[in-house]
Structures are given as C-alpha cells and as structure tokens.
Write a protein that holds these residues in place. Structure first.
Motif, PDB file in Angstrom:
ATOM      1  N   ASP A 158      -0.456   5.298   2.694  1.00 30.05           N
ATOM      2  CA  ASP A 158      -0.652   4.832   1.312  1.00 30.05           C
ATOM      3  C   ASP A 158      -1.254   3.436   1.242  1.00 30.05           C
ATOM      4  O   ASP A 158      -1.813   3.053   0.213  1.00 30.05           O
ATOM      5  N   THR A 159      -1.078   2.642   2.299  1.00 30.51           N
ATOM      6  CA  THR A 159      -1.596   1.271   2.258  1.00 30.51           C
ATOM      7  C   THR A 159      -2.825   1.103   3.170  1.00 30.51           C
ATOM      8  O   THR A 159      -3.316  -0.016   3.349  1.00 30.51           O
ATOM      9  N   ALA A 160      -3.308   2.211   3.711  1.00 32.37           N
ATOM     10  CA  ALA A 160      -4.353   2.141   4.752  1.00 32.37           C
ATOM     11  C   ALA A 160      -5.647   1.482   4.286  1.00 32.37           C
ATOM     12  O   ALA A 160      -6.377   0.914   5.098  1.00 32.37           O
ATOM     13  N   SER A 161      -5.937   1.549   2.981  1.00 31.47           N
ATOM     14  CA  SER A 161      -7.216   0.981   2.547  1.00 31.47           C
ATOM     15  C   SER A 161      -7.076  -0.474   2.078  1.00 31.47           C
ATOM     16  O   SER A 161      -8.063  -1.072   1.638  1.00 31.47           O
ATOM     17  N   ASN A 162      -5.862  -1.036   2.162  1.00 30.97           N
ATOM     18  CA  ASN A 162      -5.696  -2.442   1.761  1.00 30.97           C
ATOM     19  C   ASN A 162      -6.340  -3.364   2.792  1.00 30.97           C
ATOM     20  O   ASN A 162      -6.301  -3.108   3.995  1.00 30.97           O
ATOM     21  N   THR A 163      -6.927  -4.445   2.288  1.00 31.38           N
ATOM     22  CA  THR A 163      -7.741  -5.293   3.164  1.00 31.38           C
ATOM     23  C   THR A 163      -7.148  -6.681   3.388  1.00 31.38           C
ATOM     24  O   THR A 163      -7.750  -7.511   4.062  1.00 31.38           O
ATOM     25  N   ALA A 187       3.148 -15.364   3.914  1.00 28.31           N
ATOM     26  CA  ALA A 187       1.989 -15.126   4.788  1.00 28.31           C
ATOM     27  C   ALA A 187       0.794 -14.664   3.961  1.00 28.31           C
ATOM     28  O   ALA A 187      -0.332 -15.134   4.165  1.00 28.31           O
ATOM     29  N   ALA A 188       1.035 -13.765   3.009  1.00 30.48           N
ATOM     30  CA  ALA A 188      -0.059 -13.242   2.180  1.00 30.48           C
ATOM     31  C   ALA A 188      -0.658 -14.364   1.327  1.00 30.48           C
ATOM     32  O   ALA A 188      -1.877 -14.482   1.212  1.00 30.48           O
ATOM     33  N   GLU A 189       0.198 -15.192   0.753  1.00 33.93           N
ATOM     34  CA  GLU A 189      -0.287 -16.277  -0.108  1.00 33.93           C
ATOM     35  C   GLU A 189      -1.134 -17.285   0.670  1.00 33.93           C
ATOM     36  O   GLU A 189      -2.122 -17.802   0.165  1.00 33.93           O
ATOM     37  N   ILE A 225      11.156   0.539   2.679  1.00 36.27           N
ATOM     38  CA  ILE A 225       9.762   0.970   2.695  1.00 36.27           C
ATOM     39  C   ILE A 225       9.431   1.693   1.391  1.00 36.27           C
ATOM     40  O   ILE A 225       8.406   1.441   0.757  1.00 36.27           O
ATOM     41  N   GLU A 226      10.347   2.542   0.963  1.00 35.87           N
ATOM     42  CA  GLU A 226      10.132   3.298  -0.265  1.00 35.87           C
ATOM     43  C   GLU A 226      10.005   2.362  -1.466  1.00 35.87           C
ATOM     44  O   GLU A 226       9.083   2.467  -2.261  1.00 35.87           O
ATOM     45  N   LYS A 227      10.925   1.418  -1.540  1.00 41.02           N
ATOM     46  CA  LYS A 227      10.963   0.498  -2.673  1.00 41.02           C
ATOM     47  C   LYS A 227       9.771  -0.455  -2.677  1.00 41.02           C
ATOM     48  O   LYS A 227       9.255  -0.827  -3.720  1.00 41.02           O
ATOM     49  N   GLU A 228       9.346  -0.878  -1.503  1.00 40.29           N
ATOM     50  CA  GLU A 228       8.359  -1.960  -1.424  1.00 40.29           C
ATOM     51  C   GLU A 228       6.905  -1.480  -1.389  1.00 40.29           C
ATOM     52  O   GLU A 228       5.998  -2.295  -1.526  1.00 40.29           O
ATOM     53  N   THR A 229       6.673  -0.190  -1.195  1.00 34.14           N
ATOM     54  CA  THR A 229       5.277   0.270  -1.079  1.00 34.14           C
ATOM     55  C   THR A 229       4.415  -0.153  -2.278  1.00 34.14           C
ATOM     56  O   THR A 229       3.300  -0.666  -2.073  1.00 34.14           O
ATOM     57  N   PRO A 230       4.895  -0.010  -3.535  1.00 39.82           N
ATOM     58  CA  PRO A 230       4.041  -0.459  -4.655  1.00 39.82           C
ATOM     59  C   PRO A 230       3.706  -1.947  -4.585  1.00 39.82           C
ATOM     60  O   PRO A 230       2.577  -2.355  -4.884  1.00 39.82           O
ATOM     61  N   THR A 231       4.670  -2.759  -4.158  1.00 35.80           N
ATOM     62  CA  THR A 231       4.419  -4.209  -4.051  1.00 35.80           C
ATOM     63  C   THR A 231       3.397  -4.491  -2.955  1.00 35.80           C
ATOM     64  O   THR A 231       2.527  -5.361  -3.102  1.00 35.80           O
ATOM     65  N   LYS A 250       0.136  -3.698  -4.449  1.00 38.16           N
ATOM     66  CA  LYS A 250      -0.232  -4.710  -5.447  1.00 38.16           C
ATOM     67  C   LYS A 250      -0.780  -5.969  -4.764  1.00 38.16           C
ATOM     68  O   LYS A 250      -1.721  -6.595  -5.229  1.00 38.16           O
ATOM     69  N   ASN A 251      -0.173  -6.314  -3.624  1.00 31.95           N
ATOM     70  CA  ASN A 251      -0.579  -7.535  -2.916  1.00 31.95           C
ATOM     71  C   ASN A 251      -1.627  -7.280  -1.831  1.00 31.95           C
ATOM     72  O   ASN A 251      -1.895  -8.163  -1.011  1.00 31.95           O
TER      73      ASN A 251
END
Ligand code: IPE
Ligand code: IPE
Ligand code: MG
Length: 250
Positions: free
Chosen positions: A125-130, A52-54, A88-94, A97-98
């Motif tokens: 932690d992801t709130a500012s991702n667009t 979906a992101a791609e 959720i813990e493991k995937e937050t950095p990914t 990143k995306n």
C-alpha cells in the motif's frame, strides 16, 4: 531549543538506524509489566518517524524484533506480534499521508501469518511513496542475514552462476536484505546499553554510534535531534587522517 536553530540541513545523515531498547525496564520502573512498555514504545516510533520525515532524512531503520527475541516468554512474543499488527493497520493511512514507504528486513517467514500478511499489505500500500523509507527490522539478526547471503552465494557458485573470484564486497552487499539501502550513517541505541546486539554488523562498519540513557518509551523528537546534532559534530575519517578529510586551503 527547536531543531531549526541547531541542525545543519546541509549535513543530514541519509540513513539513521535505531536500536529501540528499554521498554521492559521503563514499564517495570513504573510498576507495570513489560508489555505496557512495548505499548508505550509505539508513540516513540511515531515521533522518530515524524522527526525523520520532517527533516528530510531518506532512510530510518528501526530494530523492532531480533532473531534472539523469539526466545522471550511466549506471552511477550505474542503481545509484540499483536502490537505490530495493530500498529501497522492503524498507521498505514498516516504513512501514506506523509509519503512514507514501509520496507522490512529480517526473516519474515518466521512471523505468524496474520502479522506477515499485514506487513506485506502495508508494504504494497505504501510502495509508491517517495519520501522517507521506514525500514522495520523484524525477526532480524545480522548473523542470520549474513549466513543466508553466504548460502545463496554458495548455491550460485555451485550452479555455475558465480565464481569465487567474482565475490567482492559489492557482491556480498547485494546478497544482504539491505541490498537497496545505503549503510546507516548514524546508529542510535536507547536505554544506556552500549552494544550492537546482532544488528547490521556488516552495514555499520563506518557508522557513527550514539548512545542515550533514555529508555525507548521516553524517546521524543528532542532526543532524535540531539543525536543528529552530535552526528554533525563528528569527523568521519574512513581510515584516513584528519588532514586528508579537511585539507587546509592557503
Ligand atoms: C526493546 O525493549 C524492545 C524489544 C527488544 C522488542 P526491551 O523489551 O528489550 O526492554 P528492556 O531492555 O528489557 O528494558
Ligand atoms: C535488541 O534489544 C533488539 C531490539 C531492540 C529489537 P535486546 O533487548 O533484545 O538486546 P540485548 O539482549 O539487551 O542485547
Ligand atoms: Mg532490551
């Protein structure tokens, strides 16, 4: 065939919702317990999110745990809650990143405290991702959501903040958990079942439905592209006639 060759970038759905079903059967067919299927379902969540992101889809809503799923055996419920926290813990950095932002719909107050806290932290932690908005439906059911909205509107009427005449479709929608999220354009359900199972009853009013026999742990980008491709060949009429949708130009 790779997706670039078949998917029309100018006709993408803004919002895809998925009922991720068939984890238990997938595992049992292989001689394992149901929880093994849920563990493998995590890879499919990653695949769907990446696909979906791609593509540049704006919203992906995943039905991860329904209100009715609380009635499953307690060991399965506990395993699912644990899996949610770990993932959720493991995937937050990914996600960061995306450029993916995590949102949630559902009765989060019912979640065990560690699960709820991890969730809230990841959302913050992801709130500012667009980029892609990944909406997890957890402890969610549509009848719960609509009932809560009705209660809230009734309280506003009782308090004199809202009159019955002011209640419009827009006002109802604004009281749902999905108030900032457009309705799904496309709903996918895996595992061969063809039902809605109390998911987004209001919001799916005019969504296109796509059912696949593939069980959720086998769902990969290819299946996501198949659904998008099918969607792009549907005609959405919203009650009108086909001629009104695609007028002939002389
Ligand atoms: C979907 O798979 C995951 C959840 C509902 C949490 P199921 O666990 O429903 O698997 P089946 O449908 O029993 O095979
Ligand atoms: C729907 O699947 C809920 C989720 C995918 C989270 P279920 O497996 O709970 O639905 P039913 O019981 O087959 O309708
Ligand atoms: Mg199921």
């Amino acid at each position: 065939m790779i997706w670039e060759e078949r998917i029309d970038r100018s006709k993408l759905p803004d919002h895809v919702a998925i009922i991720m079903d068939g984890n238990g059967r997938w595992a049992q067919e292989r001689g394992y317990n149901r929880i093994y299927g849920h563990q493998h379902g995590v890879d499919s969540v990653r695949e769907a999110t990446e696909a979906a992101a791609e593509l540049g889809i704006k919203y992906l809503t995943l039905y991860a745990f329904s209100t009715e799923n609380w009635n499953r055996p307690s060991d399965e419920v506990e395993a699912l809650m644990g899996l949610l926290v770990d993932t959720i813990e493991k995937e937050t950095p990914t996600l960061n990143k995306n450029n993916v932002r995590l949102l949630a719909i559902g009765d989060l107050a019912r979640l065990p405290q560690p699960t709820r806290e991890k969730f809230e932290r990841c959302m913050a932690d992801t709130a500012s991702n667009t980029g892609l908005r990944l909406v997890l439906a957890i402890s969610y059911s549509s009848r719960w959501e609509i009932t809560a909205a009705m209660k809230q509107m009734a309280a506003e009427v009782a308090a004199g903040k809202l009159t019955p005449e002011q209640i419009s479709e827009q006002v109802v929608a604004a009281h749902l958990n999905t108030k900032d999220i457009p309705d799904p354009d496309l709903l996918i359900r895996t595992s061969g079942e063809q039902r809605i199972s109390n998911f987004l009853l209001w919001q799916l009013a005019y969504s296109e439905l796509f059912f696949t026999k593939v069980n959720w742990p086998d769902f990969r980008k290819e299946q996501f592209y198949d659904a998008i491709f099918a969607y792009q060949h549907r005609e959405r009429r919203y009650g009108k006639t086909s001629a009104q949708i695609t007028p002939k130009h002389d």
